[in-house]
Structure formats: structure tokens, C-alpha cells
Design an enzyme around this catalytic site. Structure first.
Site, PDB file in Angstrom:
ATOM      1  N   GLU A 266      -2.913   4.973  14.287  1.00 26.98           N
ATOM      2  CA  GLU A 266      -2.676   5.617  12.999  1.00 26.98           C
ATOM      3  C   GLU A 266      -2.950   4.635  11.878  1.00 26.98           C
ATOM      4  O   GLU A 266      -2.347   3.566  11.857  1.00 26.98           O
ATOM      5  CB  GLU A 266      -1.251   6.152  12.943  1.00 26.98           C
TER       6      GLU A 266
ATOM      7  N   HIS B 257       2.712  12.342  10.288  1.00 33.00           N
ATOM      8  CA  HIS B 257       4.006  12.182  10.955  1.00 33.00           C
ATOM      9  C   HIS B 257       4.959  11.538   9.953  1.00 33.00           C
ATOM     10  O   HIS B 257       4.841  10.359   9.651  1.00 33.00           O
ATOM     11  CB  HIS B 257       3.838  11.286  12.186  1.00 33.00           C
TER      12      HIS B 257
END
Length: 104
Positions: A52, A70
Site C-alpha cells: 500500500e 483502508h
């Protein structure tokens, strides 16, 4: 790691839908992309990726994938704590004090 991989997808019913909001790396992303392309997986919703931000956006940009950030820690309490931590660090710099979160 890679609980959902080519072998796992092969055992699933055609048209399955995948949701991963747990941890990156549970789904082998290349295998999911292959399963989407073949039609084995009808759609996927992801808010986690192995890396990420993702290094390759092919999966996140697939037309049958919903990809969202997220942000489990984005509560009001977490935001207040972040503001306090940042303020404390700024004051430490201004007062020639050691930094708590110094990156070396």
C-alpha cells in the site's frame, strides 16, 4: 499468506464474489486478477492490498472491482490523538526538545 490463490479460486463456484477488508496478502492479487478475467470471480471489493499503495493498479482499476482506502483508524478519537501528537512534535522542535517520532 495467499489463502485465496489460484488453487482456492479453482475450487469455488463460478461467479463468486470476493470481499477482503482484513489484511493485505490474504488474497494473491495476481490470482484474483486472473480469476476476474476468466469469469470465475464475478466481482471483488477490496480495502487492503499487499503493498500500500499498490505498485500495480490493474486490480484496483478493474471494472468489476471496488477498491476503497483502508481507514479503520479514522475515528474521531484517532484524529484527535494525531492532532495532539503533531502539535507536541511542533512544540518540541520550536523548544529544541527531542522528537518522539523522529525518522532516522
Amino acid at each position: 499468506k495467499y489463502l485465496l490463490n489460484d488453487e482456492a479460486f479453482a475450487k469455488m463456484k463460478d461467479g463468486v464474489r470476493i470481499v477482503d477488508a482484513a489484511r493485505g496478502g490474504i488474497v494473491e492479487e495476481a490470482a484474483l486478477l486472473r480469476a476476474l478475467e476468466s469469469g470465475k470471480v464475478a466481482a471483488a471489493a477490496l480495502d487492503v492490498f499487499e503493498k500500500e499503495p499498490p505498485l500495480d493498479y490493474a486490480l484496483a482499476q478493474h471494472p468489476r472491482v471496488i477498491a476503497v482506502p483502508h481507514i479503520g483508524a479514522q475515528t474521531e478519537e484517532a484524529q484527535l490523538r494525531a492532532a495532539e501528537d503533531i502539535s507536541t512534535e511542533i512544540l518540541n522542535v520550536l523548544n529544541d526538545q527531542p522528537l518522539r517520532w523522529e525518522i532516522v
